[in-house]
Write a protein that holds these residues in place. Structure first.
Motif, PDB file in Angstrom:
ATOM      1  N   GLN A 187       0.746  -1.218  -0.008  1.00 57.99           N
ATOM      2  CA  GLN A 187       0.054  -0.024   0.014  1.00 57.99           C
ATOM      3  C   GLN A 187       0.752   1.074  -0.042  1.00 57.99           C
ATOM      4  O   GLN A 187       0.767   1.939  -0.717  1.00 57.99           O
ATOM      5  N   LEU A 188       2.165   1.100   0.635  1.00 56.81           N
ATOM      6  CA  LEU A 188       2.943   2.346   0.673  1.00 56.81           C
ATOM      7  C   LEU A 188       3.469   2.536  -0.710  1.00 56.81           C
ATOM      8  O   LEU A 188       3.690   3.712  -1.234  1.00 56.81           O
ATOM      9  N   ASN A 189       3.649   1.336  -1.406  1.00 54.72           N
ATOM     10  CA  ASN A 189       4.407   1.342  -2.982  1.00 54.72           C
ATOM     11  C   ASN A 189       3.473   1.955  -3.842  1.00 54.72           C
ATOM     12  O   ASN A 189       3.733   2.842  -4.657  1.00 54.72           O
ATOM     13  N   LEU A 190       1.964   1.635  -3.557  1.00 55.75           N
ATOM     14  CA  LEU A 190       1.006   1.922  -4.212  1.00 55.75           C
ATOM     15  C   LEU A 190       0.890   3.511  -4.322  1.00 55.75           C
ATOM     16  O   LEU A 190       0.710   4.409  -5.133  1.00 55.75           O
ATOM     17  N   GLN A 191       1.039   4.002  -3.053  1.00 51.19           N
ATOM     18  CA  GLN A 191       0.922   5.502  -2.642  1.00 51.19           C
ATOM     19  C   GLN A 191       2.228   6.207  -3.366  1.00 51.19           C
ATOM     20  O   GLN A 191       1.947   7.214  -4.048  1.00 51.19           O
ATOM     21  N   ALA A 192       3.332   5.580  -3.146  1.00 47.73           N
ATOM     22  CA  ALA A 192       4.477   6.293  -3.797  1.00 47.73           C
ATOM     23  C   ALA A 192       4.329   6.342  -5.412  1.00 47.73           C
ATOM     24  O   ALA A 192       4.843   7.118  -5.959  1.00 47.73           O
ATOM     25  N   ALA A 193       3.903   5.051  -6.098  1.00 46.62           N
ATOM     26  CA  ALA A 193       3.692   5.261  -7.444  1.00 46.62           C
ATOM     27  C   ALA A 193       2.498   6.324  -7.853  1.00 46.62           C
ATOM     28  O   ALA A 193       2.308   6.408  -8.908  1.00 46.62           O
ATOM     29  N   ARG A 195      -4.609   6.168  -7.728  1.00 45.30           N
ATOM     30  CA  ARG A 195      -5.662   7.209  -7.576  1.00 45.30           C
ATOM     31  C   ARG A 195      -6.426   6.519  -6.282  1.00 45.30           C
ATOM     32  O   ARG A 195      -7.486   7.109  -5.986  1.00 45.30           O
ATOM     33  N   VAL A 222      -6.265   7.258  -0.255  1.00 44.99           N
ATOM     34  CA  VAL A 222      -5.193   6.937   0.740  1.00 44.99           C
ATOM     35  C   VAL A 222      -5.709   6.166   2.037  1.00 44.99           C
ATOM     36  O   VAL A 222      -5.392   5.058   2.533  1.00 44.99           O
ATOM     37  N   GLU A 223      -7.111   6.495   2.371  1.00 46.10           N
ATOM     38  CA  GLU A 223      -7.666   6.100   3.658  1.00 46.10           C
ATOM     39  C   GLU A 223      -7.939   4.477   3.408  1.00 46.10           C
ATOM     40  O   GLU A 223      -7.798   3.798   4.235  1.00 46.10           O
ATOM     41  N   TYR A 224      -8.481   4.196   2.011  1.00 45.29           N
ATOM     42  CA  TYR A 224      -8.754   2.811   1.875  1.00 45.29           C
ATOM     43  C   TYR A 224      -7.439   2.170   1.780  1.00 45.29           C
ATOM     44  O   TYR A 224      -7.121   0.898   2.251  1.00 45.29           O
TER      45      TYR A 224
END
Lengths: 361, 358, 307
Positions: free
Chosen positions: C257-263, C266, C269-271
Motif C-alpha cells: 500500500q505504501l508502494n502504491l501511494q508512492a507510485a 488514484r 489513501v484511507e482505503y
C-alpha cells in the motif's frame, strides 16, 4: 510441599481482602521502584492513592474527574464482561467506541444548529447503533462462517482508526475550523452536548448510563434466563446446547450489546469531556476496559469498583507526574504491578493453601 | 441562564482557591506534551525548550511537565491540575489542545496560557507557531539540485495545513531549480511509527526516489536512506545529526527556547499580553541545521543565501506567480501569500500530482 | 499512476524484512497457544526485547549479543506471566494485558539513556550461490541472518510439533490438560517452557525492530506489532507455515500500500491504509468458510491438578 486446594465456594472473606492485600503489595513494591528512581516513595504513594480524593487543593476538582474517567471504562467493561462470560472474545471495543463516536457525532452535526431537546437522545441512539453495527461484523462472520471474533474485532479497530482520521479531516471537519482537522465542538452546541446532570459532580450522562448498565447487567446475569444462558454457554457449551440455547443468538446478543455500549461510551465522550472528533480522539478506553472487566472479575459490582480504582491510579498518576516529576512510564509500570498483584492474590479466593501432602481427589 | 454558566462559576470558585495558594517568589511554568519526552522529535524539542527555561532562570522558576497527554478530556484535566498546583504560565504544545486550553483558561483568568499551533486566543491565551515552511523552501532548493533521478519522496503524516504547506513550499523551490522534478507523497497517517516510516522510506527509495523529505518524527527514514546509499535526507524537528554528513545533508530544527524564555520573562515582569506569534528563521524559532559537505559548494551557497533572504524578510517562500493544482491562479506575479490562507492551506500548488486525502 | 515503478523483486525483499518482527513473535506465540496458554502480552515482551537488545548491542558493539540478551530478557519477563497463570492460576487474558502494561512501562524506563543513539546493525548476508540466481536471488537470499533464522525457526517449530515426542506432548497438553495430566505429563512445567520459548521469540522480534528494521530505540516503537502477531496466530489456525504466510501477507499488503501511494495510484489513501487489516479479515473469512478451526481445546483455560 504446599498445595492449592480448591474451595467449594469462593471465600467471601478473601474476596474482600485480596484487593486490599494487592494494593498494599503494590504500594510496597511500587514504593521501592519510586525510591530507585530517586523519588520519595511515601509521598509518591500518597499522591497516587490519597491526593485525588483528599488533597485540599486538588480533591474538589479531581473527585468528580474520577467519575469522568471511570464512566466510559465501566460502560465498556460491562458490555465486554457479558461476552467474556459466554466465552466470546470481543477485544475490539476500541473500534466500536470510535465508530459509535463517529456515527453519533455525525447525527448531531447533521442537526447543527437546530436547538431541540431531541438532538442529544438521537445522538445517543446513533452512537449505540454505530457501535452495535461495528460489533455485528465479527458477530455475523462468526455465526455465518465460524470466523474467529478475536482477530476480526481487533483488525476492525485499525480500520476504525483509519476512518476516524479520514472523517476528521474530511466529512466531519468543522467548516469554520480554518482548514484544520477536527469537527465542531459539542461543548459549544448546547442541544448536542453531553452535560453534567448535577453541576460540579462530574456526573454526565455517560456516567449515569454506566451506573444503569451495572444494574442492568446485575439483573440480567442473576435474575434473567438470558443471563443464565450466557453463563451456561461460557461454562458448559455442550450443556447449553442441550438446554436449547442457540449459540449463534448468544454471539449476536453479546457482541451487539458490547458494541452498543462501547459505541455509547464513545458518543458520551465525544459530546462531553472530549468535545469533538479529532484524528486521535480515541485514547485507549476500549483496551483498558478489558483490564477493568477482568479486574472486576467479570462481575458488575466488581467492574464498578475496578473502574473507579483504575481511574484513581490514572488521576493519581497524573498528579504524581505533576508534583513529583515521576516519569509517565513508571505510572504505567505501577498500574501493571497493581494488576499483577490483584491477579496473584486472587488465587486465595478460590483456593486455600494446604501444607504437607494433600489429597488430590 | 443555562447549565453551563452554573458550571463555569462553580469551577471559577474552585480555581480561585487554587491560585491563591501560589503566591510566592518563583514563577511556576507548566508544559503539556502530547508525546513522550524521548520521541526524538516534536515533544523532545519542546522539552529542550523547558530545560533551557530552567537553565536561563535558575532558582527563579520552577518547571513542571506532563508527557503523553492524550488530546481531549485528559488534556483538559492535566491543564486544570497544573493550574490548581499554582502554575503561572502553561504551554500546551499540540494543536488538539486548542479547545481544552480555551476552556481551562476561562476558569483560571490569572494564569497565562500559551497554545502551540492553534488559532483561538483569549485575554490570557496566546498562540504561537513556527514557519516551518521557510525551512522547507531551503530543503526543496537543495533537493531539487541534488536529485539525479528527478524523483523526490515525501513522507507525510496527516493531511493538515501544516503538512500541506510544507509539501507545497518544498515542491515550489525544488521545481524552481529543477523543472523536471517530481514529488511522490506517501501519507503514513502517523506522526510517529518508526517501522512504518522505515517501510515508507524504502518504498519511495525502491521506486527511484533519491531524496527523502519527511514530516514524521522518527529517524527511521534516515536509517533506511543510509542503508540504501546514494539517498539524501533532511532531519525533521530535531537535527538528527547522527546521520550527517550522509544521508542527512541538512535539517529543520524546532527551536522553542528563545520564545519560552521570552514569555516566561514577560510573566515575571508583568508585561505578558495575549498575542499571536508565528515566527520563522529570522527570530530563530526555525533553525536550519548545518548543510554538510555532501552538498556541492555552490548549492550550499545558494541555500544559505535563501536562508538569509528569508531571515531578513526580503523573500517569502510563497511569492507569486503561483497557481493552484487545478490551474486556477492563486497568487499574482510578486504577490505574497497572506497568513490566513497559509494557516488554513488545504490545496496543492500546480504541478503536484495526486489528491490530498480527506 | 505508473505502477511500472514498483519493482516486484524489491517489493518481496522488503516485505520479508518488514514481516520478520511479526513472524518471530507470532511463531513463538503459536507454540505458547499450542500448549493451551493464551498470552496476550506479546506487545510488552516485544518492546522489552527491543530495548534490551538495543542497550546490549550499543554497550557491547555486538548485535548478536543484543539479540541473545533480548531473547533472554523477554523470556524472563514472560516467566512472570507464567508464574501468575500457572502457579497462581490467574486469568490469562488479564495477566497478558498486565504484562503488556509492565513491558511498556519498564522498557521506557530502561530506554531513557539510549534515546537518539545509533547501534551496530546486522550486515546483509547473501547466501553463496543462491544469492546470485536471477530474480530469486535478490528476492530471497540477500537478507540478514535473522530473516533466514526466522524462516528456519518456522521450519523447526513445524517439524518439532509434527515429528517429535516433545511436540506431541505439547499438543496433548494444549488439547486436554486433564488427559495429559492423567497420563503423567507435567502440564505446568511444559507450559512454562512454552511460555519461556514464546517470550524469547517475542524478544527476538522486538530486537529485530530496534536493531535492524528501524534501527534505533524510541519509546513505544513496537506501535502495535505485538497485537498483529497475536492476530496472525489466529489467522494461521495455529499452523506454523500459515503463520509464515500470514505474516508475509500482512507485511506484503503493508509494504504494497505504501508502494502504491508512492507510485501515485488514484486509490484513496484511507482505503489503502485500511487494506492490510481488511484483507487479513477477508482471507480469514474465506479460510473459515471452508470450515476449519484449529484452536487448541484447552486454550486459555486454567489448569489445576486437583480438580
Amino acid at each position: 510441599m504446599i498445595h492449592l486446594v480448591k474451595r467449594p465456594q469462593p471465600s467471601r472473606v478473601w474476596t474482600a481482602v485480596t484487593p486490599l492485600l494487592a494494593v498494599v503489595l503494590t504500594m510496597i513494591v511500587g514504593g521501592i521502584m519510586f525510591a530507585a528512581l530517586g523519588k520519595p516513595p511515601l509521598e509518591a504513594i500518597r499522591t497516587i492513592f490519597w491526593d485525588p480524593l483528599f488533597h485540599p487543593q486538588f480533591a474538589a476538582y479531581s473527585r468528580p474527574q474520577l467519575l469522568v474517567k471511570a464512566g466510559p471504562l465501566i460502560l465498556i467493561a460491562i458490555g465486554l464482561s457479558i461476552g467474556f462470560r459466554a466465552g466470546i472474545w470481543n477485544i475490539g471495543a476500541e473500534g466500536q467506541y470510535i465508530m459509535g463516536a463517529i456515527t453519533g457525532a455525525a447525527v448531531g452535526l447533521a442537526f447543527y444548529p437546530l436547538d431541540s431537546f431531541i438532538v442529544f437522545p438521537l445522538m445517543v441512539i446513533a452512537g449505540a447503533l454505530g457501535g452495535w453495527a461495528w460489533g455485528m461484523i465479527p458477530a455475523l462472520l462468526k455465526v455465518k462462517f465460524g470466523t474467529n471474533e478475536i482477530l476480526v474485532s481487533l483488525m476492525l479497530v485499525y480500520v476504525a482508526e483509519a476512518w476516524l482520521a479520514s472523517v476528521s479531516s474530511g466529512l466531519l471537519k468543522n467548516p469554520e475550523g480554518r482548514g484544520f482537522p477536527g469537527s465542531r465542538n459539542f461543548q459549544q452546541y448546547d442541544a448536542g452536548a453531553n452535560t453534567e446532570v448535577i453541576a460540579g459532580t462530574g456526573m454526565h450522562w455517560g456516567v449515569v448510563a454506566a451506573f444503569v448498565a451495572v444494574i442492568f447487567a446485575y439483573v440480567l446475569l442473576t435474575r434473567h434466563i438470558r443471563g443464565f444462558h450466557i453463563r451456561l454457554t461460557g461454562e458448559a457449551p455442550r450443556a447449553a446446547r442441550f438446554a436449547g440455547v442457540n449459540p449463534g443468538r448468544v454471539v449476536i446478543f453479546c457482541l451487539g450489546l458490547s458494541g452498543a455500549l462501547a459505541g455509547m461510551a464513545g458518543l458520551f465522550e465525544v459530546s462531553g469531556p472530549a468535545g469533538q472528533i479529532t484524528i486521535d480522539f480515541n485514547s485507549g478506553y476500549g483496551f483498558t476496559a478489558i483490564i477493568v472487566a477482568f479486574l472486576g472479575r467479570l462481575h458488575p459490582v466488581g467492574i464498578l469498583l475496578a473502574g473507579l480504582l483504575m481511574a484513581l491510579t490514572y488521576i493519581g498518576g497524573e498528579l504524581a507526574q505533576l508534583m513529583l516529576g515521576l516519569p509517565g512510564a513508571s505510572i504505567q509500570l505501577f498500574q501493571g504491578m497493581l494488576l499483577f498483584f490483584l491477579l496473584a492474590t486472587d488465587v486465595f479466593t478460590n483456593y486455600r493453601l494446604q501444607f504437607g501432602q494433600g489429597e488430590t481427589a | 441562564m443555562n447549565r453551563r454558566t452554573l458550571l463555569a462559576s462553580a469551577a471559577l470558585a474552585l480555581g480561585l482557591a487554587g491560585t491563591a495558594m501560589a503566591q510566592d517568589d518563583t514563577t511556576k511554568v507548566g508544559f503539556i506534551y502530547v508525546g513522550p519526552v524521548g520521541d526524538g522529535g516534536w515533544t523532545y524539542e519542546h522539552e529542550q525548550g523547558r530545560l533551557a527555561v530552567e537553565e536561563h532562570f535558575g532558582d527563579k522558576v520552577e518547571t513542571v511537565f506532563q508527557e503523553s497527554v492524550p488530546e481531549g478530556a485528559d488534556s483538559e484535566r492535566a491543564m486544570t491540575q497544573m493550574a490548581l498546583s499554582g502554575a503561572d504560565i502553561i504551554f500546551t504544545t499540540s494543536f488538539g489542545y486548542m479547545d481544552p486550553t480555551i476552556n481551562v483558561a476561562k476558569k483560571f483568568p490569572d494564569v497565562k496560557f500559551e497554545h502551540a499551533t492553534g488559532y483561538k486566543r483569549a485575554d490570557n491565551v496566546s498562540t504561537y507557531s513556527a514557519r516551518f515552511y521557510e525551512g522547507r523552501a531551503i530543503q526543496g532548493l537543495i533537493a531539487g539540485h541534488m536529485t539525479e533521478t528527478n524523483k523526490i519522496g515525501y513522507i507525510a503524516s496527516f493531511p493538515i495545513p501544516e503538512v500541506i504547506r510544507g509539501i507545497n513550499s518544498a515542491y515550489l523551490h525544488a521545481k524552481e531549480v529543477n523543472p523536471d522534478v517530481e514529488f511522490s507523497i506517501v501519507w503514513a497517517y502517523t506522526w510517529f511509527d518508526p517501522a512504518k516510516e522505515a517501510d515508507a522510506a524504502n518504498a519511495l527509495i525502491e521506486q527511484g526516489a533519491d531524496v527523502i523529505l519527511q514530516h514524521t518524527d522518527s529517524t527511521a527514514p534516515q536509517a533506511a536512506a543510509e542503508k540504501a546509499g546514494n539517498v539524501i535526507t533532511f532531519g525533521q524537528a530535531s537535527d538528527m545529526g547522527d546521520y550527517a554528513p550522509m544521508p542527512r545533508v541538512s535539517s529543520i530544527i524546532d527551536n522553542w527556547a528563545p520564545y519560552y524564555i521570552d514569555r516566561v520573562q514577560a510573566v515575571m515582569d508583568g508585561t505578558w499580553e495575549s498575542k499571536d506569534t508565528w515566527d520563522g528563521i529570522g527570530p530563530g524559532m526555525v533553525g536550519i541545521g548545518e548543510i554538510t559537505d555532501a552538498v556541492p559548494e555552490e548549492v550550499k551557497a545558494e541555500a544559505l543565501a535563501m536562508k538569509d533572504a528569508i531571515a531578513a524578510g526580503e523573500y517569502h517562500p510563497f511569492t507569486g506567480p503561483i497557481n493552484k493544482q487545478d490551474g486556477t491562479p492563486w497568487l499574482a506575479e510578486g504577490e505574497v501569500a497572506d497568513d490566513g490562507t497559509l494557516a488554513g492551506m488545504d490545496f496543492y500548488v500546480e504541478g503536484l500530482t495526486g489528491e490530498i486525502p480527506n | 499512476m505508473d505502477l511500472g515503478t514498483i519493482n516486484p523483486i524489491l517489493l518481496v525483499a522488503s516485505l520479508m524484512v518488514s514481516a520478520t518482527p511479526i513472524l518471530l513473535a507470532a511463531i513463538g506465540e503459536m507454540v505458547v497457544e499450542k500448549s493451551g496458554v493464551l498470552n496476550l502480552g506479546v506487545e510488552g515482551m516485544m518492546i522489552t526485547g527491543a530495548v534490551v537488545g538495543f542497550a546490549v548491542a550499543v554497550n557491547t558493539g555486538s548485535p548478536g549479543l543484543g539479540f541473545a540478551a533480548a531473547a533472554l530478557a523477554s523470556a524472563l519477563l514472560s516467566l512472570s506471566f507464567g508464574v501468575l497463570t500457572q502457579f497462581l492460576l490467574s486469568n490469562q487474558v488479564a495477566t497478558g494485558l498486565g504484562l503488556t502494561l509492565v513491558g511498556l512501562g519498564l522498557s521506557s524506563l530502561i530506554g531513557k539513556p539510549y534515546e537518539g543513539m545509533k547501534s551496530p546493525t546486522l550486515p546483509d548476508l547473501p547466501l553463496p550461490l543462491l544469492a546470485d540466481m536471477p530474480v530469486i536471488g535478490p528476492m530471497l537470499f540477500q537478507h540478514d541472518l535473522m530473516v533466514y533464522l526466522s524462516i528456519a525457526l518456522v521450519a523447526a517449530v513445524w517439524a518439532g510439533l509434527k515429528f517429535t515426542r516433545a511436540g506431541l506432548i505439547l499438543r496433548a497438553v494444549g488439547e486436554s490438560h486433564d488427559a495429559a495430566h492423567a497420563l503423567g505429563y507435567k502440564v505446568v512445567r511444559i507450559r512454562l517452557m512454552a511460555i519461556f520459548f514464546g517470550g524469547a521469540c517475542s524478544g527476538l522480534g522486538g530486537a529485530y525492530l530496534s536493531l535492524v528494521r528501524v534501527p534505533q530505540w524510541t519509546e513505544g516503537m513496537t506501535a502495535g506489532a505485538g497485537w498483529i502477531a497475536l492476530a496472525i496466530v489466529v489467522f494461521a489456525s495455529w499452523k506454523p507455515w500459515r503463520v509464515l504466510i500470514g505474516a508475509y501477507l500482512f507485511g506484503g499488503v503493508t509494504v504494497l500500500q505504501l508502494n502504491l501511494q508512492a507510485a501515485g495510484t488514484r486509490l484513496p489513501v484511507e482505503y489503502l491504509s485500511m487494506s492490510p487489516y481488511l484483507i487479513t479479515i477477508l482471507v480469514l473469512v474465506i479460510i473459515s468458510a471452508r470450515g476449519y478451526h484449529g484452536a487448541p481445546a484447552s486454550l486459555g483455560r486454567p489448569f489445576h491438578a486437583s480438580h
